[in-house]
Design an enzyme around this catalytic site. Structure first.
Site, short mmCIF file in Angstrom:
data_model
loop_
_atom_site.label_atom_id
_atom_site.label_comp_id
_atom_site.label_asym_id
_atom_site.label_seq_id
_atom_site.Cartn_x
_atom_site.Cartn_y
_atom_site.Cartn_z
N ALA B 13 0.83 -1.21 0.00
CA ALA B 13 0.00 0.00 0.00
C ALA B 13 0.87 1.26 0.00
O ALA B 13 0.64 2.18 -0.80
CB ALA B 13 -0.93 -0.01 1.22
N ARG B 23 4.40 9.19 -10.13
CA ARG B 23 4.06 9.15 -11.55
C ARG B 23 3.29 10.41 -11.96
O ARG B 23 3.46 10.94 -13.05
CB ARG B 23 3.19 7.89 -11.79
CG ARG B 23 3.36 7.26 -13.15
CD ARG B 23 2.68 5.88 -13.18
NE ARG B 23 3.40 4.90 -12.38
CZ ARG B 23 2.85 4.01 -11.55
NH1 ARG B 23 1.53 3.97 -11.38
NH2 ARG B 23 3.59 3.17 -10.86
N GLU B 36 10.46 2.62 6.32
CA GLU B 36 10.19 1.18 6.42
C GLU B 36 11.06 0.60 7.52
O GLU B 36 12.28 0.79 7.52
CB GLU B 36 10.46 0.48 5.08
CG GLU B 36 10.56 -1.04 5.14
CD GLU B 36 9.35 -1.74 5.75
OE1 GLU B 36 8.21 -1.33 5.43
OE2 GLU B 36 9.54 -2.69 6.55
N SER B 42 8.05 -3.35 -1.03
CA SER B 42 7.20 -3.78 -2.16
C SER B 42 7.34 -5.28 -2.46
O SER B 42 7.70 -5.66 -3.55
CB SER B 42 7.56 -2.99 -3.42
OG SER B 42 7.41 -1.62 -3.18
N CYS B 46 2.35 -12.86 0.41
CA CYS B 46 1.56 -14.05 0.06
C CYS B 46 2.44 -15.15 -0.51
O CYS B 46 2.04 -16.30 -0.59
CB CYS B 46 0.50 -13.71 -0.97
SG CYS B 46 -0.21 -12.09 -0.79
N ASN B 311 -2.70 -3.20 -2.76
CA ASN B 311 -2.21 -2.60 -4.00
C ASN B 311 -3.22 -1.60 -4.57
O ASN B 311 -2.85 -0.54 -5.07
CB ASN B 311 -1.91 -3.69 -5.02
CG ASN B 311 -0.49 -4.21 -4.88
OD1 ASN B 311 0.45 -3.56 -5.30
ND2 ASN B 311 -0.34 -5.35 -4.23
N ARG B 448 -28.98 -22.27 -10.68
CA ARG B 448 -30.29 -22.90 -10.96
C ARG B 448 -30.89 -23.49 -9.70
O ARG B 448 -32.07 -23.29 -9.40
CB ARG B 448 -30.14 -24.01 -12.01
CG ARG B 448 -30.02 -23.52 -13.42
CD ARG B 448 -29.59 -24.61 -14.36
NE ARG B 448 -30.58 -25.67 -14.48
CZ ARG B 448 -30.46 -26.70 -15.34
NH1 ARG B 448 -29.38 -26.78 -16.11
NH2 ARG B 448 -31.39 -27.60 -15.42
#
Lengths: 459, 459
Positions: B13, B23, B36, B42, B46, B311, B448
């Site tokens: 994040a 950017r 950090e 980054s 997982c 993200n 269904r």
């Protein structure tokens, strides 16, 4: 007296309708008679390439329900019986028993279901009806093709047309040790994709050893002294062939309906309303490969013959003829297929289809991997996305990749159904774990890029 | 003078926010400082189970962008630096350099992004802080665990908790030749599923040789003379362990935010608005594992820490701090994971979650196959579906199956986002071909059956 239902056509749409109607109404309330001209009922025509290629034991494995099983459920099924005339005014159909000296008889109905399917396109070329030229639309077609393959001493096959059936059949023939040439009129094989994506399929076909001739205009099937196909001629060359397979698509089998004055669309497919009732008729329904379906993205009806639609049509028709209520809302144009380990998928509109209905759009293409790049066996996956100019509404997605790529298209199919914009799609909560997807699913990566492209295009 | 942005937390994040902001705005307009506390930026947490299990070369492969790469993009990144205080009134943070004798300094900001993540739950039990007891939340955690595994002469592991991290870690340890026992409080492992579906995961874990003890209440971690974990005690028994892995979930790391008086939800996660701005604060944003997200199906916020959300948060925050515009609409609770070749997926609500928010519903479970039954290697696939009583709105889907089953959940994730009913889902135009799906996709078969159940339940 029981109401009388007549069903013409014993494959997916017809027999699903009959079965669903029987589930809702017993034989005391509804008498069901069904006519099938071939030897099989309720089968998966989509499985024929895998039968031909030896992956599946046909035809038994491809049959969901046999004639005997239908009869056991009190459906009066007349096999090898072709309906030759619809008399809508008097509510009856004339049928001819193909194996019984052509004996004809009339059957009365209160309600009628047309599920007559489609037939392979056979352009009126010299030799196109020769022995050794095969369509692959029915199990009977599949069996006839396999008989030819088994009997043939040669091992050269020509497939005319490189739509998904042509491509699947080409691969099946490779698996049977045939040298296969595919002749196609287009710029790239897989006309269900834009040419830039089709080029990726072309590469995979070359990898299988399939010769693909593009921009090929077939002029004749050449025959030997016994009237058997021996080669296919194009404007430029001749391609020897021990067997010829037609993969140029199909057209609706609606001669009976046309003769009876029922409404047909541009493709020759029957036109129905949302309940699958033939337009303007109270007691006639139609479904499966003989109808046009509403394309929800293009905003018009078109012929899109697929087993998955036929089954849904049958269920809707069965409910409605039995006095229930169901509708078929339309399609978004989803299709998946496979060449070797290449998975090929599309939904929504191609570029030329979008232009043809007056849509202006941006396109983007991204390359990603089907699962996390660092997880073993990550393979490339390409996603092309079309979004409407200004509104950013999703118009279509095409995917070419390996394992796990094809069914990704379902994300876009549901998003199209829901009318989502590509910007809404960016934030979709899709399943993520390294063995399944990069942290940004490739479809979301495409949605991000498409969103930027919509903005960059301005008003 | 350039505006000053401070980011706390260098994983998904935080760094996605910093990167997206960079950017959109160059260093002349926006100065970015990021803190950090660990050694990595980054990265994919997982992926840790696959690193531990030897499927992935860690840690390098799990890092999307290194500190050097961030610095090259003019982000002033302070590694191994822990923020110890937020002074929101004066717009500054105090940070301590962990490798530099604990030197502290203040940094001023105009805008602040909190991306402090989460930490593994450690119930206050005797021995829980012993050496050899490992969480797996950060790459530093992963490295510490691997160091313990490498140094340990024994080969017995106990995993406490059978959520998806516990289950993935159990399998990873099996791949490292550990005898693994999983202790879990629940009726069935995989608490992200209802127990009836979790039972299928239990069977797969047994197949891997994992011992799973259900209804186990852990009372202590027992240690040896040197203070190393040697066993885990429950109310009923003692389980020897050379290593203990915590898989009981995580809680938001929000001590700093709490001390600064920022609003927290029931879980301890920060509360934000749709632009990921901390509620009631003009210049503070938060995202990733330290926030609560809006569950669109349950209708309330909850803590749902996943890299895929983090993200997206980062991207939204980055756009907003740079003066752009983006929102995170919320989640529907999608998750996929894998045990051996078993794919496990869920989206929407479980039964107890639906009940907890006052929803009444029907449930159905169906068994199908992931592709056509006649196509080679068709494997069973189970789909459970929850639909709201009366309205028939889709509330949740759980899937357990083999290859091709897990990502099927995306169909339901998009349908949930669009607010579809199960009856609408029946007619979804999903990709069909024999190598990909039965003619009725298993999700449609479930829809269904769920539609019939909604009708049968009446008003």
């Amino acid at each position: 007296m029981a109401e009388r239902l007549v069903v013409i056509g014993g494959d997916a749409a017809g027999m699903a309708a009959a079965s669903q109607a029987r589930r809702l109404k017993g034989p005391g309330e509804l008498a069901i008679t069904a006519f099938e001209r071939g030897h099989f009922t309720s089968y998966s025509a989509c499985g024929i390439p895998y039968w031909v290629g030896g992956k599946v034991d046909g035809p038994a494995a491809l049959i969901a329900r046999t004639p005997e099983e239908h009869r056991a459920r009190t459906i009066d099924l007349r096999m090898r019986t072709e309906v030759t005339e619809l008399d809508l005014e008097r509510g009856r159909v004339r049928a001819r028993a193909l194996d019984d000296g052509g004996r004809e008889s009339w059957t009365d109905f209160d309600k009628l279901v047309l599920a007559t399917g489609a037939r392979p396109l056979r352009p009126p070329l010299p030799g196109i009806e020769a022995r050794g030229v095969h369509g692959v639309q029915t199990l009977d077609d599949g069996r006839a093709l396999i008989d030819t393959l088994t009997a043939s001493p040669g091992r050269r096959a020509v497939v005319i047309g490189a739509g998904y059936i042509g491509v699947e059949m080409a691969e099946a023939l490779v698996h049977r040790d045939y040298a296969v040439t595919v002749l196609d009129r287009g710029e790239q094989p897989m006309s269900t994709l834009d040419p830039d994506m089709g080029a990726r399929v072309h590469a995979a076909m070359c990898g299988l050893g399939i010769e693909t001739v593009r921009r090929a205009v077939v002029t004749a099937v050449l025959t030997d002294d016994e009237g058997r196909a021996r080669a296919v001629a194009t404007e430029d060359a001749e391609y020897p062939a021990d067997v010829v397979v037609l993969g140029m698509g199909v057209r609706p089998e609606t001669a009976l309906a046309e003769a009876a004055g029922l409404p047909l669309g541009e493709s020759g497919g029957l036109l129905t309303d949302l309940s699958m009732r033939v337009r303007g008729r109270e007691n006639v329904w139609a479904g499966g490969d003989c109808v046009e379906v509403l394309d929800l993205v293009a905003g018009h009806t078109r012929h899109l013959p697929l087993g998955t639609h036929a089954n849904k049509h049958g269920q809707v028709i069965g409910a409605n003829v039995a006095g229930g209520y169901a509708t078929f809302p339309g399609v978004v144009g989803t299709a998946v297929s496979k060449v070797c380990d290449l998975e090929i998928a599309r939904t929504g509109l191609l570029e030329h289809q979008a232009r043809a209905v007056g849509l202006e759009f941006v396109t983007v293409t991204i390359e990603s991997t089907h699962h996390a790049g660092y997880y073993p066996k990550a393979r490339p996956m390409h996603v092309k996305m079309l979004a409407e100019r200004r509104t950013g509404r999703l118009l279509g997605v095409q995917i070419v990749g390996r394992e796990g790529a094809g069914k990704r298209v379902d994300i876009a199919a549901v998003a199209l159904t829901a009318g989502m914009t590509v910007e809404q799609m960016i934030m979709l909560d899709l399943g993520y774990a390294p063995p399944f997807s990069p942290v940004w699913d490739p479809v979301l990566v495409a949605a991000r890029k498409a969103t930027a492209a919509v903005r960059a295009a301005g008003v």
